[in-house]
Design a protein around this motif. Structure first.
Motif, PDB file in Angstrom:
ATOM      1  N   GLN A 177       0.814  -1.221   0.000  1.00  0.00           N
ATOM      2  CA  GLN A 177       0.000   0.000   0.000  1.00  0.00           C
ATOM      3  C   GLN A 177       0.849   1.273   0.000  1.00  0.00           C
ATOM      4  O   GLN A 177       0.412   2.319  -0.491  1.00  0.00           O
ATOM      5  CB  GLN A 177      -0.917  -0.001   1.224  1.00  0.00           C
ATOM      6  CG  GLN A 177      -1.939  -1.132   1.221  1.00  0.00           C
ATOM      7  CD  GLN A 177      -2.778  -1.125   2.478  1.00  0.00           C
ATOM      8  OE1 GLN A 177      -3.637  -0.258   2.652  1.00  0.00           O
ATOM      9  NE2 GLN A 177      -2.517  -2.061   3.379  1.00  0.00           N
ATOM     10  N   LEU A 178       2.049   1.172   0.522  1.00  0.00           N
ATOM     11  CA  LEU A 178       2.909   2.345   0.620  1.00  0.00           C
ATOM     12  C   LEU A 178       3.626   2.655  -0.690  1.00  0.00           C
ATOM     13  O   LEU A 178       3.794   3.819  -1.054  1.00  0.00           O
ATOM     14  CB  LEU A 178       3.943   2.126   1.732  1.00  0.00           C
ATOM     15  CG  LEU A 178       4.931   3.257   2.001  1.00  0.00           C
ATOM     16  CD1 LEU A 178       4.207   4.523   2.442  1.00  0.00           C
ATOM     17  CD2 LEU A 178       5.952   2.817   3.061  1.00  0.00           C
ATOM     18  N   ALA A 256       3.052   9.484   9.303  1.00  0.00           N
ATOM     19  CA  ALA A 256       1.589   9.538   9.323  1.00  0.00           C
ATOM     20  C   ALA A 256       0.980   8.430   8.480  1.00  0.00           C
ATOM     21  O   ALA A 256      -0.008   7.795   8.886  1.00  0.00           O
ATOM     22  CB  ALA A 256       1.120  10.906   8.829  1.00  0.00           C
ATOM     23  N   ILE A 257       1.538   8.169   7.317  1.00  0.00           N
ATOM     24  CA  ILE A 257       1.015   7.087   6.471  1.00  0.00           C
ATOM     25  C   ILE A 257       1.234   5.732   7.128  1.00  0.00           C
ATOM     26  O   ILE A 257       0.353   4.868   7.110  1.00  0.00           O
ATOM     27  CB  ILE A 257       1.671   7.137   5.080  1.00  0.00           C
ATOM     28  CG1 ILE A 257       1.205   8.365   4.317  1.00  0.00           C
ATOM     29  CG2 ILE A 257       1.340   5.877   4.283  1.00  0.00           C
ATOM     30  CD1 ILE A 257       1.901   8.564   2.991  1.00  0.00           C
ATOM     31  N   LEU A 258       2.402   5.543   7.739  1.00  0.00           N
ATOM     32  CA  LEU A 258       2.671   4.272   8.421  1.00  0.00           C
ATOM     33  C   LEU A 258       1.715   4.052   9.583  1.00  0.00           C
ATOM     34  O   LEU A 258       1.274   2.923   9.836  1.00  0.00           O
ATOM     35  CB  LEU A 258       4.128   4.246   8.905  1.00  0.00           C
ATOM     36  CG  LEU A 258       5.177   4.205   7.796  1.00  0.00           C
ATOM     37  CD1 LEU A 258       6.564   4.457   8.368  1.00  0.00           C
ATOM     38  CD2 LEU A 258       5.131   2.878   7.058  1.00  0.00           C
ATOM     39  N   GLU A 259       1.378   5.115  10.286  1.00  0.00           N
ATOM     40  CA  GLU A 259       0.379   5.009  11.357  1.00  0.00           C
ATOM     41  C   GLU A 259      -0.971   4.614  10.782  1.00  0.00           C
ATOM     42  O   GLU A 259      -1.652   3.720  11.303  1.00  0.00           O
ATOM     43  CB  GLU A 259       0.289   6.345  12.085  1.00  0.00           C
ATOM     44  CG  GLU A 259      -0.773   6.410  13.176  1.00  0.00           C
ATOM     45  CD  GLU A 259      -0.405   5.639  14.435  1.00  0.00           C
ATOM     46  OE1 GLU A 259      -1.289   5.492  15.309  1.00  0.00           O
ATOM     47  OE2 GLU A 259       0.752   5.183  14.553  1.00  0.00           O
ATOM     48  N   GLN A 260      -1.353   5.248   9.701  1.00  0.00           N
ATOM     49  CA  GLN A 260      -2.637   4.949   9.061  1.00  0.00           C
ATOM     50  C   GLN A 260      -2.691   3.511   8.560  1.00  0.00           C
ATOM     51  O   GLN A 260      -3.740   2.848   8.681  1.00  0.00           O
ATOM     52  CB  GLN A 260      -2.839   5.907   7.883  1.00  0.00           C
ATOM     53  CG  GLN A 260      -4.074   5.637   7.037  1.00  0.00           C
ATOM     54  CD  GLN A 260      -4.060   6.462   5.756  1.00  0.00           C
ATOM     55  OE1 GLN A 260      -3.294   7.415   5.605  1.00  0.00           O
ATOM     56  NE2 GLN A 260      -4.895   6.077   4.815  1.00  0.00           N
ATOM     57  N   LEU A 261      -1.574   3.015   8.032  1.00  0.00           N
ATOM     58  CA  LEU A 261      -1.535   1.661   7.484  1.00  0.00           C
ATOM     59  C   LEU A 261      -1.346   0.580   8.542  1.00  0.00           C
ATOM     60  O   LEU A 261      -1.375  -0.608   8.222  1.00  0.00           O
ATOM     61  CB  LEU A 261      -0.418   1.558   6.445  1.00  0.00           C
ATOM     62  CG  LEU A 261      -0.561   2.415   5.191  1.00  0.00           C
ATOM     63  CD1 LEU A 261       0.646   2.253   4.296  1.00  0.00           C
ATOM     64  CD2 LEU A 261      -1.851   2.062   4.439  1.00  0.00           C
ATOM     65  N   GLY A 262      -1.127   0.991   9.780  1.00  0.00           N
ATOM     66  CA  GLY A 262      -0.937   0.003  10.854  1.00  0.00           C
ATOM     67  C   GLY A 262       0.400  -0.698  10.816  1.00  0.00           C
ATOM     68  O   GLY A 262       0.512  -1.865  11.187  1.00  0.00           O
ATOM     69  N   ALA A 263       1.442   0.031  10.386  1.00  0.00           N
ATOM     70  CA  ALA A 263       2.775  -0.566  10.307  1.00  0.00           C
ATOM     71  C   ALA A 263       3.339  -0.911  11.674  1.00  0.00           C
ATOM     72  O   ALA A 263       4.333  -1.627  11.770  1.00  0.00           O
ATOM     73  CB  ALA A 263       3.731   0.396   9.598  1.00  0.00           C
ATOM     74  N   TRP A 264       2.712  -0.434  12.731  1.00  0.00           N
ATOM     75  CA  TRP A 264       3.194  -0.626  14.090  1.00  0.00           C
ATOM     76  C   TRP A 264       2.620  -1.876  14.754  1.00  0.00           C
ATOM     77  O   TRP A 264       2.944  -2.170  15.908  1.00  0.00           O
ATOM     78  CB  TRP A 264       2.832   0.596  14.938  1.00  0.00           C
ATOM     79  CG  TRP A 264       1.411   1.040  14.734  1.00  0.00           C
ATOM     80  CD1 TRP A 264       0.954   1.906  13.773  1.00  0.00           C
ATOM     81  CD2 TRP A 264       0.271   0.615  15.463  1.00  0.00           C
ATOM     82  NE1 TRP A 264      -0.407   2.053  13.871  1.00  0.00           N
ATOM     83  CE2 TRP A 264      -0.855   1.260  14.914  1.00  0.00           C
ATOM     84  CE3 TRP A 264       0.068  -0.256  16.540  1.00  0.00           C
ATOM     85  CZ2 TRP A 264      -2.167   1.074  15.381  1.00  0.00           C
ATOM     86  CZ3 TRP A 264      -1.225  -0.449  17.011  1.00  0.00           C
ATOM     87  CH2 TRP A 264      -2.302   0.216  16.446  1.00  0.00           C
ATOM     88  N   HIS A 265       1.784  -2.615  14.072  1.00  0.00           N
ATOM     89  CA  HIS A 265       1.257  -3.847  14.671  1.00  0.00           C
ATOM     90  C   HIS A 265       1.360  -4.998  13.673  1.00  0.00           C
ATOM     91  O   HIS A 265       1.563  -4.795  12.478  1.00  0.00           O
ATOM     92  CB  HIS A 265      -0.182  -3.664  15.167  1.00  0.00           C
ATOM     93  CG  HIS A 265      -1.177  -3.407  14.072  1.00  0.00           C
ATOM     94  ND1 HIS A 265      -1.637  -4.385  13.218  1.00  0.00           N
ATOM     95  CD2 HIS A 265      -1.819  -2.255  13.688  1.00  0.00           C
ATOM     96  CE1 HIS A 265      -2.512  -3.865  12.367  1.00  0.00           C
ATOM     97  NE2 HIS A 265      -2.628  -2.577  12.631  1.00  0.00           N
TER      98      HIS A 265
END
Length: 266
Positions: A177-178, A256-265
């Motif tokens: 997605q990125l 911000a995009i990584l947060e939106q895409l849930g890259a942290w979980h």
């Protein structure tokens, strides 16, 4: 740099990293195999990881016996001096196993819990990166500076993938997605080198989930001292949930995009 303690820590880290790098480069057995696995059958340790960590901890202990250690291959010691060494003796082990050149020795020194010195030795590149808190970042003695920030859709960004299949599957979904929002994505296989490449202006940004302190300690300091912004999820420092490093101007939109895409979980 005039602080004698930081001068001492830097020189010890540089010497230890150079010695470990030479051992890994020149002492690699032709029949190198896997000595153990960690999080999954493809997350490997070789005999050379273990030998390099033993060399580093032995050298540092000889010169500063009161310091603490945290090492990827098990070195752990509480110190009494306020200094702790955070060590990845071979960052990019799978690359090393396959004779790919992107691997490094990473050594950071913390003073009272704050990173003050970082050294990343990349023997196959002939490069030694280093930084001291407040003193800038360098490679082979030349000062480093991040690239001027492009628009995000023109940014070249690197990432890495976990060795656990379920985690890696989600990371691939995030990357899928990125990538339409960037110039392109690279996957080098060494977090320490990726962070140094941000510092050197060879990448506009880097992100990864699942890093350990030894993966990022030295490279994070080097990137920041070269002018990069680093962190994790918005408002948080870089950690195991998410590490992001990028030129100012790329950092916040990428984060911000990584947060939106849930890259942290996972």
């Amino acid at each position: 740099m005039t602080d004698p303690l930081l001068v001492e820590l830097l020189e010890l880290a540089r010497t230890a990293a150079a010695r470990a790098g030479a051992l890994l480069r020149d002492g690699r057995p032709a029949d190198l195999g896997v000595a153990a696995t960690k999080s999954s059958p493809i997350d490997v340790v070789t005999e050379m990881d273990i030998a390099a960590e033993k060399l580093i901890t032995g050298y540092l202990s000889e010169h500063r016996p009161q310091d603490g250690f945290l090492g990827e291959e098990g070195a752990s010691r509480e110190g009494t001096s306020g200094v702790r060494w955070v060590i990845d003796p071979l960052d990019g082990t799978v690359n090393y196993l396959y004779s790919l050149p992107t691997w490094a020795v990473s050594i950071a020194a913390e003073l009272d819990g704050e990173r003050v010195v970082g050294v990343v030795e990349a023997p196959m590149r002939g490069e030694t990166f280093h930084a001291v808190r407040g003193g800038g970042a360098y490679v082979n003695g030349t000062a480093l500076r991040v690239r001027p920030a492009p628009p995000l859709d023109q940014a070249l960004v690197s990432t890495g993938f976990n060795y656990v299949a379920t985690v890696r599957t989600h990371q691939a979904d995030v990357a899928q997605q990125l990538i339409p929002r960037l110039r392109d994505i690279r996957r080098g296989g060494s977090a320490a080198i990726d962070l140094c490449d941000v510092a050197a202006g060879r990448l506009d940004g880097y992100y990864e989930r699942g890093l350990h302190p030894w993966d990022l300690a030295a490279g994070d300091l080097i990137a920041r001292e070269a002018g990069a912004l680093t962190g994790g999820r918005p408002g948080l420092p870089a950690d195991g949930d998410l590490t992001v490093a990028a030129s100012p101007g790329v950092f916040e939109p990428l984060q911000a995009i990584l947060e939106q895409l849930g890259a942290w979980h996972d």
